[in-house]
Design a protein around this motif. Structure first.
Motif, short mmCIF file in Angstrom:
data_model
loop_
_atom_site.label_atom_id
_atom_site.label_comp_id
_atom_site.label_asym_id
_atom_site.label_seq_id
_atom_site.Cartn_x
_atom_site.Cartn_y
_atom_site.Cartn_z
N LEU A 1 0.80 -0.91 0.24
CA LEU A 1 -0.27 0.31 0.18
C LEU A 1 0.96 1.45 -0.21
O LEU A 1 -0.10 1.88 -0.77
CB LEU A 1 -0.79 -0.18 1.37
CG LEU A 1 -1.87 -0.82 1.35
CD1 LEU A 1 -3.03 -0.58 2.52
CD2 LEU A 1 -2.59 -0.67 0.02
N SER B 1 -9.16 3.58 -0.61
CA SER B 1 -8.52 3.12 -0.44
C SER B 1 -9.84 1.62 -1.35
O SER B 1 -10.48 1.83 -0.85
CB SER B 1 -7.98 1.95 0.02
OG SER B 1 -6.22 2.21 0.24
N PRO C 1 -5.17 0.18 -3.96
CA PRO C 1 -5.84 1.44 -4.21
C PRO C 1 -7.10 1.50 -4.98
O PRO C 1 -7.34 0.40 -5.16
CB PRO C 1 -4.60 2.45 -5.30
CG PRO C 1 -4.23 0.31 -5.28
CD PRO C 1 -3.79 -0.30 -4.49
#
Length: 356
Positions: free
Chosen positions: A252, A304, A327
């Motif tokens: 991430l 996200s 994402p």
């Protein structure tokens, strides 16, 4: 936010074939590259020959409907959260599970005797395959306890060893209350073991609360604090789930533009109450569910998306969940079958062990 089904039907009815194709190609291009998609690039991929000006007009209509947005005045278009939701529900083609992905998952779920270790490995494999952060909500172990032991690992770390009547052994590291000594830990363990036989963790939790209240003056104050703190690590009061495994956080961070928002996500992931609520949402639908951006409060601050599926035991009761966070431009079509297969595989493994 999630689009109600009747609103989705209305929006879809307002799109002609040309608008649908432009919308689909913009979203697919964005999911593939992460960049805005311009009208000139679409002139080379459309099924009918159209000018860039014609495509721009269609894109403007889609923007007016709230399905596309412009990050910059002169840039191409990107899907909005509303557009991503529409694409996922009405346009996305889910690919078949790739043979290499299936093989990697099958090899992960071997004959590991410890369920916690097995789920750790599943989480790591899922993160590696999807290049996202994986989450595995592990089931609570409900077998009666045979023995408990505390081991000091230093001033601020301790290990609790749980031996269950079914032979499973779990080791947990936790932070004990300040000032613990080896003797207070032994006293705490003796106190627990005197009550533990034949009781599950949930049953023991309630029994110990009553015992601690009744016998507060009979045991060392530090030992009582250790008992309360230690048990809080094993069985959250009133919560059906006790363990959250997160792997691949760096994935991430690699794809996120706002590190502070991602850190906020990690903080949220430690709040098991919200995770349990998140599982409740997953339980409302069949199979894999997709939450985009602010559709779930747990992930709204990170920008996200999450793809999640519950897994079940032999009685078809939901006992945990498996998911992938990334994402909003996740490759949903590829990740959905991976998460779905993993959840089914874990459910079969755990059901088989329960029968054995």
């Amino acid at each position: 936010m999630t689009i109600p089904n009747d609103d989705q039907t209305r929006l879809l009815s307002e799109l002609n074939d040309r608008s649908r194709e432009v919308f689909r190609r913009v979203v697919e291009g964005y999911l593939e590259t992460g960049d805005p998609v311009g009208s000139r690039s679409l002139t080379r991929t459309m099924s009918e020959k159209l000018s860039a000006a014609t495509i721009r007009n269609v894109m403007q209509d889609l923007e007016y409907m709230g399905l596309l947005g412009s990050p910059h005045i002169s840039a191409g278009r990107v899907p909005t959260q509303l557009g991503l939701r529409m694409f996922v529900d009405g346009f996305m083609e889910v690919s078949a599970l790739h043979a290499n992905d299936r093989l990697a998952l099958d090899q992960t779920l071997g004959h590991e005797p410890d369920i916690g270790t097995l789920l750790d490995r599943v989480s790591g494999t899922l993160s590696g395959l999807t290049h996202g952060a994986s989450i595995v909500l592990a089931p609570k172990h409900e077998a009666p306890i045979r023995h408990v032991e505390f081991v000091s690992l230093g001033p601020e770390r301790a290990l609790v060893v749980l031996v269950f009547a079914d032979g499973q052994v779990e080791n947990r590291v936790f932070t004990p209350p300040a000032g613990q000594t080896p003797s207070s830990m032994r006293e705490a363990a003796n106190f627990i073991n005197a009550l533990a036989e034949g009781r599950t963790l949930s049953e023991l939790r309630g029994q110990m609360s009553a015992e601690i209240t009744a016998r507060r003056q009979e045991i060392d104050t530090l030992a009582a604090a250790l008992v309360e703190s230690g048990l809080a690590q094993w069985a959250d009061h009133g919560q059906p789930y006790e363990r959250l495994i997160v792997r691949g956080q760096s994935n991430l961070l690699d794809t996120a533009g706002d590190i502070d928002r991602i850190r906020s996500l990690f903080d949220d992931l430690e709040r098991k109450r919200d995770i349990a609520e998140f599982l409740d949402l997953a339980e409302q639908g069949d199979g894999v569910r997709i939450f985009i951006g602010s559709e779930n409060k747990l992930f709204s601050l990170s920008g996200s998306s999450v793809v999640v599926s519950p897994y079940m035991n032999a009685e078809r009761k939901i006992i945990g969940a498996i998911g992938v966070i990334g994402p909003t431009r996740l490759n949903y079509g590829r990740i959905v079958p991976i998460v779905d297969y993993t959840a089914q595989l874990v459910g079969r493994i755990l059901s088989g062990r329960a029968k054995g």
